[in-house]
Design an enzyme around this catalytic site. Structure first.
Site, mmCIF file in Angstrom:
data_model
loop_
_atom_site.group_PDB
_atom_site.id
_atom_site.type_symbol
_atom_site.label_atom_id
_atom_site.label_comp_id
_atom_site.label_asym_id
_atom_site.label_seq_id
_atom_site.Cartn_x
_atom_site.Cartn_y
_atom_site.Cartn_z
ATOM 1 N N GLU A 1 15.279 33.226 71.360
ATOM 2 C CA GLU A 1 14.048 32.793 70.701
ATOM 3 C C GLU A 1 14.319 31.745 69.633
ATOM 4 O O GLU A 1 15.311 31.838 68.913
ATOM 5 C CB GLU A 1 13.415 33.975 69.979
ATOM 6 N N CYS B 1 13.510 28.370 62.953
ATOM 7 C CA CYS B 1 14.322 29.583 62.895
ATOM 8 C C CYS B 1 15.139 29.651 64.192
ATOM 9 O O CYS B 1 14.563 29.696 65.274
ATOM 10 C CB CYS B 1 13.370 30.769 62.771
ATOM 11 N N CYS C 1 22.722 41.307 69.678
ATOM 12 C CA CYS C 1 23.465 41.486 68.433
ATOM 13 C C CYS C 1 24.182 42.825 68.480
ATOM 14 O O CYS C 1 23.632 43.817 68.943
ATOM 15 C CB CYS C 1 22.504 41.448 67.241
ATOM 16 N N CYS D 1 20.962 47.279 64.008
ATOM 17 C CA CYS D 1 20.016 47.833 63.027
ATOM 18 C C CYS D 1 18.867 48.502 63.806
ATOM 19 O O CYS D 1 18.286 47.876 64.699
ATOM 20 C CB CYS D 1 19.467 46.728 62.134
ATOM 21 N N CYS E 1 15.362 46.765 64.526
ATOM 22 C CA CYS E 1 15.374 45.380 65.015
ATOM 23 C C CYS E 1 15.447 45.338 66.542
ATOM 24 O O CYS E 1 16.319 45.976 67.142
ATOM 25 C CB CYS E 1 16.579 44.652 64.407
ATOM 26 N N GLY F 1 20.494 37.594 66.633
ATOM 27 C CA GLY F 1 21.939 37.569 66.440
ATOM 28 C C GLY F 1 22.391 37.517 65.000
ATOM 29 O O GLY F 1 21.597 37.296 64.078
ATOM 30 N N GLU F 2 23.675 37.758 64.823
ATOM 31 C CA GLU F 2 24.297 37.761 63.493
ATOM 32 C C GLU F 2 25.144 36.483 63.391
ATOM 33 O O GLU F 2 26.231 36.409 63.969
ATOM 34 C CB GLU F 2 25.148 39.040 63.342
ATOM 35 N N SER G 1 21.289 33.706 57.283
ATOM 36 C CA SER G 1 21.007 35.105 56.950
ATOM 37 C C SER G 1 22.069 35.999 57.586
ATOM 38 O O SER G 1 22.394 35.842 58.755
ATOM 39 C CB SER G 1 19.615 35.472 57.494
ATOM 40 N N SER H 1 20.782 40.415 54.185
ATOM 41 C CA SER H 1 19.796 41.405 54.634
ATOM 42 C C SER H 1 20.209 42.756 54.081
ATOM 43 O O SER H 1 21.058 43.431 54.641
ATOM 44 C CB SER H 1 19.735 41.425 56.162
ATOM 45 N N LEU H 2 19.594 43.116 52.973
ATOM 46 C CA LEU H 2 20.027 44.296 52.226
ATOM 47 C C LEU H 2 19.389 45.569 52.792
ATOM 48 O O LEU H 2 20.083 46.476 53.224
ATOM 49 C CB LEU H 2 19.614 44.101 50.760
ATOM 50 N N HIS H 3 18.080 45.656 52.750
ATOM 51 C CA HIS H 3 17.267 46.752 53.309
ATOM 52 C C HIS H 3 17.501 48.123 52.673
ATOM 53 O O HIS H 3 16.716 49.048 52.921
ATOM 54 C CB HIS H 3 17.452 46.891 54.822
ATOM 55 N N ASN I 1 7.781 44.908 61.248
ATOM 56 C CA ASN I 1 6.994 44.752 62.476
ATOM 57 C C ASN I 1 7.353 45.894 63.399
ATOM 58 O O ASN I 1 8.544 46.149 63.602
ATOM 59 C CB ASN I 1 7.413 43.467 63.196
ATOM 60 N N CYS J 1 12.371 39.028 64.824
ATOM 61 C CA CYS J 1 13.690 38.920 65.415
ATOM 62 C C CYS J 1 13.765 39.630 66.772
ATOM 63 O O CYS J 1 13.737 40.844 66.837
ATOM 64 C CB CYS J 1 14.644 39.563 64.416
HETATM 65 N N1 SAH Z 1 21.406 39.135 61.813
HETATM 66 C C1 SAH Z 1 20.999 38.427 60.666
HETATM 67 C C2 SAH Z 1 20.007 37.311 60.939
HETATM 68 C C3 SAH Z 1 18.950 37.592 61.961
HETATM 69 S S1 SAH Z 1 17.837 38.900 61.590
HETATM 70 C C4 SAH Z 1 20.458 39.371 59.613
HETATM 71 O O1 SAH Z 1 20.229 40.539 59.919
HETATM 72 O O2 SAH Z 1 20.295 38.924 58.484
HETATM 73 C C5 SAH Z 1 16.733 38.070 60.480
HETATM 74 C C6 SAH Z 1 15.863 38.989 59.644
HETATM 75 O O3 SAH Z 1 14.862 39.637 60.438
HETATM 76 C C7 SAH Z 1 16.663 40.082 58.961
HETATM 77 O O4 SAH Z 1 16.470 40.068 57.580
HETATM 78 C C8 SAH Z 1 16.095 41.315 59.610
HETATM 79 O O5 SAH Z 1 16.159 42.382 58.774
HETATM 80 C C9 SAH Z 1 14.691 40.930 59.951
HETATM 81 N N2 SAH Z 1 14.082 41.834 60.953
HETATM 82 C C10 SAH Z 1 14.633 42.294 62.079
HETATM 83 N N3 SAH Z 1 13.794 43.133 62.728
HETATM 84 C C11 SAH Z 1 12.675 43.211 61.978
HETATM 85 C C12 SAH Z 1 11.431 43.914 62.112
HETATM 86 N N4 SAH Z 1 11.206 44.743 63.146
HETATM 87 N N5 SAH Z 1 10.506 43.740 61.157
HETATM 88 C C13 SAH Z 1 10.730 42.922 60.108
HETATM 89 N N6 SAH Z 1 11.882 42.239 59.914
HETATM 90 C C14 SAH Z 1 12.846 42.377 60.838
HETATM 91 FE FE1 SF4 Z 2 21.534 42.093 64.260
HETATM 92 FE FE2 SF4 Z 2 20.169 41.054 62.177
HETATM 93 FE FE3 SF4 Z 2 18.904 42.494 64.066
HETATM 94 FE FE4 SF4 Z 2 20.567 43.719 62.373
HETATM 95 S S1 SF4 Z 2 18.643 42.652 61.851
HETATM 96 S S2 SF4 Z 2 20.494 44.023 64.602
HETATM 97 S S3 SF4 Z 2 22.131 42.178 62.112
HETATM 98 S S4 SF4 Z 2 19.907 40.544 64.357
#
Ligand code: SAH
Ligand code: SF4
Length: 368
Positions: free
Chosen positions: A93, A112, A119, A123, A126, A170-171, A200, A223-225, A299, A340
């Site tokens: 994407e 983006c 990945c 997480c 995601c 992806g990361e 990121s 990406s702390l969370h 989301n 994502c």
């Molecule tokens: N892997 C890297 C970059 C891609 S993810 C990372 O994790 O930083 C980019 C962002 O999308 C991250 O901050 C991630 O937490 C967020 N993201 C992924 N899935 C999501 C979801 N379901 N709702 C909101 N944000 C999400």
């Molecule tokens: Fe990978 Fe980023 Fe999604 Fe975590 S949030 S699974 S690091 S793409």
């Protein structure tokens, strides 16, 4: 079939290729300019080059390593989501987000990009994490997403790409070599200043160190969370390898070396990381690191029971962040930078994507 990627071919490779066709070195500049013109979509469109040379180059170089397969509009057209097909049939994407000029701000167009097909970090909130890692993107595939998006923007009468965020699938720092090469090409040849690029990461410490060593002053988003190791181990499983303290220490050094303020991303999940304690922890970490906080209500995705918190809970969480620099990303409709892996997952649900990641032809409705 041409196999050499055009956008990542170095200047000397272009000069050599041109010399083989009896062309002078100055043509390399013409070719490099043409590569980045949004209205040029193939070698035939490079009208500044002689027709015979265009054919010869087309036999040797691949004009783009990505093909736009599907375009979808959200946010009344301000967000354009692209599903890009790669040479081996995999899909990723790319999203372009248009922000019109305001009273004291210029127009922005942020692209983006994805850095991997899937990945490995996994997480649980995601959609990309649920896929697992299929493969890394090449530097050309990252760069060509920006070129493809620029072409789509131009085709819609919109201006050039101004900002890039590595926040798609992806990361990026688990694919550091390709990410660094793509950054170097985008800043050197693509005309996008490093200051307008954000990478990121979920916290790949060696990758952050490589980014710092590259000397390119891009913005780092972590990406702390979660503000405690206990919770972060569950939400961002790479935390079991690189704990919060290690990641934050590395991010602070990155900020010092690059002179760029780091940002902290927080996907807000109802009943999971929306407590006052987590908010206060986040606020303290951000203050210490002088970081900007981006809160993104989660989301919903297939395969996870989680979702965004109730509005009152979200307000309470944001209230507890008072004193820190915070932006809340509204994900309604557009959900562009939070989605994502979701566009792909949506299409998968409609069976346009095959389980191995390749794209099946659109289904033709059966005739009555
Ligand atoms: N892997 C890297 C970059 C891609 S993810 C990372 O994790 O930083 C980019 C962002 O999308 C991250 O901050 C991630 O937490 C967020 N993201 C992924 N899935 C999501 C979801 N379901 N709702 C909101 N944000 C999400
Ligand atoms: Fe990978 Fe980023 Fe999604 Fe975590 S949030 S699974 S690091 S793409």
């Amino acid at each position: 079939m041409p196999t050499r990627a055009l956008s990542t071919a170095g200047a000397s490779a272009l000069v050599d290729a041109l010399a083989r066709h009896g062309e002078p070195a100055w043509r390399a500049r013409q070719l490099q300019d043409a590569i980045w013109q949004p209205f040029v979509s193939d070698f035939e469109g490079m009208l500044q080059l002689p027709a015979a040379l265009r054919r010869e180059l087309a036999a040797e170089f691949e004009f783009s390593s990505v093909v736009v397969d599907t375009e979808m509009l959200a946010d009344s057209g301000a967000t354009i989501k692209l599903l890009c097909r790669l040479g081996d049939g995999q899909t990723i994407e790319t999203v372009a987000m248009e922000t019109p000029a305001g009273a004291d701000s210029r127009r922005r167009s942020t692209v983006c990009v994805s850095s991997q097909v899937g990945c490995a970090v996994g997480c649980p909130f995601c959609a990309t994490g649920h896929m697992g890692l299929r493969r890394n993107c090449t530097a050309a595939e990252i760069v060509d997403q920006v070129r493809a998006a620029a072409g789509v923007l131009h085709g819609r009468g919109l201006g050039p790409v101004t900002h890039i965020v590595y926040m798609g699938m992806g990361e990026p720092l688990a694919n550091a070599a390709a990410t660094l090469e793509s950054l170097s090409v985008l800043t050197r040849n693509g005309g996008i200043s490093a200051r307008r690029i954000t990478v990121s990461t979920s916290g790949v410490v060696p990758g952050i160190e490589q980014l710092a060593a590259s000397g390119m002053p891009v913005t780092l988003a972590v990406s702390l969370h979660a503000a405690t190791d206990e919770l972060r181990d569950r939400l961002v499983p790479i935390n079991r390898t690189y704990s919060l303290g290690t990641v934050l220490g590395t991010a602070s050094r990155y900020a010092e070396q690059s002179g760029r303020r780091v940002s902290f991303e927080w996907c807000l999940i109802g009943g999971v990381n929306d407590s006052i304690e987590q908010a206060e922890g986040l606020r303290d970490l951000a203050r210490r690191a002088q970081a900007h906080i981006n809160v993104i209500p989660m989301n919903r995705i297939e395969g996870s029971p989680w979702g965004p918190p109730e509005p009152a809970v979200a307000r309470r969480f944001l209230g507890a962040l008072r004193g820190a620099r915070v932006t809340v990303r509204d994900t309604r409709g557009g959900d562009a930078d939070a989605a994502c892996g979701q566009l792909r997952a949506d299409l998968e649900a409609r069976r346009i994507l095959r389980p191995d990641g390749t794209l099946s032809p659109p289904r033709v409705p059966a005739r009555a």
